[in-house]
Motif scaffolding. Structure first.
Motif, mmCIF file in Angstrom:
data_model
loop_
_atom_site.group_PDB
_atom_site.id
_atom_site.type_symbol
_atom_site.label_atom_id
_atom_site.label_comp_id
_atom_site.label_asym_id
_atom_site.label_seq_id
_atom_site.Cartn_x
_atom_site.Cartn_y
_atom_site.Cartn_z
ATOM 1 N N UNK A 38 -14.092 -11.027 66.215
ATOM 2 C CA UNK A 38 -14.479 -12.153 65.369
ATOM 3 C C UNK A 38 -13.515 -13.324 65.503
ATOM 4 N N UNK A 39 -14.021 -14.504 65.158
ATOM 5 C CA UNK A 39 -13.180 -15.696 65.085
ATOM 6 C C UNK A 39 -12.251 -15.545 63.885
ATOM 7 N N UNK A 40 -11.101 -16.204 63.903
ATOM 8 C CA UNK A 40 -10.156 -16.077 62.777
ATOM 9 C C UNK A 40 -10.771 -16.390 61.408
ATOM 10 N N UNK A 41 -11.604 -17.442 61.324
ATOM 11 C CA UNK A 41 -12.197 -17.775 60.014
ATOM 12 C C UNK A 41 -13.187 -16.694 59.565
ATOM 13 N N UNK A 42 -13.875 -16.052 60.513
ATOM 14 C CA UNK A 42 -14.789 -14.964 60.156
ATOM 15 C C UNK A 42 -14.001 -13.743 59.696
ATOM 16 N N UNK A 43 -12.853 -13.504 60.324
ATOM 17 C CA UNK A 43 -11.981 -12.400 59.890
ATOM 18 C C UNK A 43 -11.520 -12.623 58.457
ATOM 19 N N UNK A 44 -11.119 -13.860 58.172
ATOM 20 C CA UNK A 44 -10.663 -14.183 56.815
ATOM 21 C C UNK A 44 -11.773 -13.949 55.794
ATOM 22 N N UNK A 45 -12.998 -14.362 56.132
ATOM 23 C CA UNK A 45 -14.133 -14.154 55.221
ATOM 24 C C UNK A 45 -14.363 -12.671 54.976
ATOM 25 N N UNK A 46 -14.272 -11.884 56.015
ATOM 26 C CA UNK A 46 -14.499 -10.452 55.893
ATOM 27 C C UNK A 46 -13.425 -9.798 55.030
ATOM 28 N N UNK B 242 -21.782 -1.008 60.307
ATOM 29 C CA UNK B 242 -21.124 -2.093 61.025
ATOM 30 C C UNK B 242 -22.020 -3.329 61.037
ATOM 31 N N UNK B 243 -23.318 -3.125 61.218
ATOM 32 C CA UNK B 243 -24.265 -4.231 61.204
ATOM 33 C C UNK B 243 -24.268 -4.914 59.843
ATOM 34 N N UNK B 244 -24.296 -4.124 58.774
ATOM 35 C CA UNK B 244 -24.265 -4.670 57.413
ATOM 36 C C UNK B 244 -23.004 -5.491 57.198
ATOM 37 N N UNK B 245 -21.891 -4.930 57.592
ATOM 38 C CA UNK B 245 -20.619 -5.579 57.362
ATOM 39 C C UNK B 245 -20.511 -6.880 58.139
ATOM 40 N N UNK B 246 -20.908 -6.859 59.385
ATOM 41 C CA UNK B 246 -20.805 -8.059 60.196
ATOM 42 C C UNK B 246 -21.823 -9.112 59.806
ATOM 43 N N UNK B 247 -22.952 -8.707 59.285
ATOM 44 C CA UNK B 247 -23.973 -9.667 58.877
ATOM 45 C C UNK B 247 -23.493 -10.522 57.718
ATOM 46 N N UNK B 248 -22.665 -9.949 56.893
ATOM 47 C CA UNK B 248 -22.138 -10.699 55.759
ATOM 48 C C UNK B 248 -21.310 -11.875 56.252
#
Length: 191
Positions: A157-165, A13-19
């Motif tokens: 997450x914020x919507x733009x961070x969700x989109x990036x993920x 989860x840390x790896x994924x969110x760090x991206x």
């Protein structure tokens, strides 16, 4: 055993969110290294795309001189390092990594740094491969638990961070096994 599962889930989860530029809290040194590598990879990819689209060279630089000055490394070893370390990438993506790396190595400005570039690549390839192998060893239940944890974090997450993920998972460049990538993508895109 339960603690190991929590650690694995936490690392993932840390790896994924760090991206997506979310700060990592209480991460292990290896995890911090992987997070930095992923951020660097994304930044480098964006910069290279911008530079490549802005200026296309008339004649492509020769690949052979790229490894001049790097003792003990040849093209096959370099390709093998990329293939062995970045198993999560498709063959076409690994070919892009190789082409980008040889362009960087062929640049006269990087002549003195060539051995360091190769060393850094080897370290990153080893770290990514190790993380990928650890995640591949997880049971289906463990993977589903990670996906559930990741979904909960995704909701914060914020919507733009969700989109990036979601874009990252769709491009399949995250260093995770494909089945886990697909599970996460399905969880994140579900209503």
């Amino acid at each position: 055993m339960l603690n190991m599962q929590r650690v694995r889930r936490g690392v993932f989860v840390t790896l994924l969110l760090a991206v997506t530029s979310v700060p990592a809290h209480a991460a292990e040194p290896l995890t911090l290294f992987l997070l930095k590598m992923l951020r660097d990879q994304i930044a480098t990819s964006v910069l290279e795309s911008a530079v490549n689209s802005a200026s296309r060279p008339v004649a492509p630089p020769a690949i052979a001189p790229a490894l001049a000055g790097v003792h003990g490394v040849d093209e096959d070893q370099l390709r093998g390092l990329i293939d062995a370390g970045f198993v999560h990438l498709t063959p076409a993506q690994r070919a892009e990594v190789y082409a980008s790396l040889t362009r960087m190595l062929a640049d006269p400005k990087n002549a003195l740094a060539r051995p360091l570039i190769i060393e850094r690549l080897a370290q990153q390839a080893s770290a990514v491969r190790g993380a990928h192998e650890q995640l591949a060893l997880l049971s289906e239940a463990q993977k589903r638990a990670i996906v559930a944890d990741a979904r909960a974090e995704y909701e914060r997450l914020k919507p733009e961070e969700r989109d990036q993920l979601v874009q990252l998972l769709q491009s399949r460049v995250a260093p995770i096994p494909r089945d886990l990538n697909d599970l996460m993508l399905a969880a994140f895109t579900a209503p």
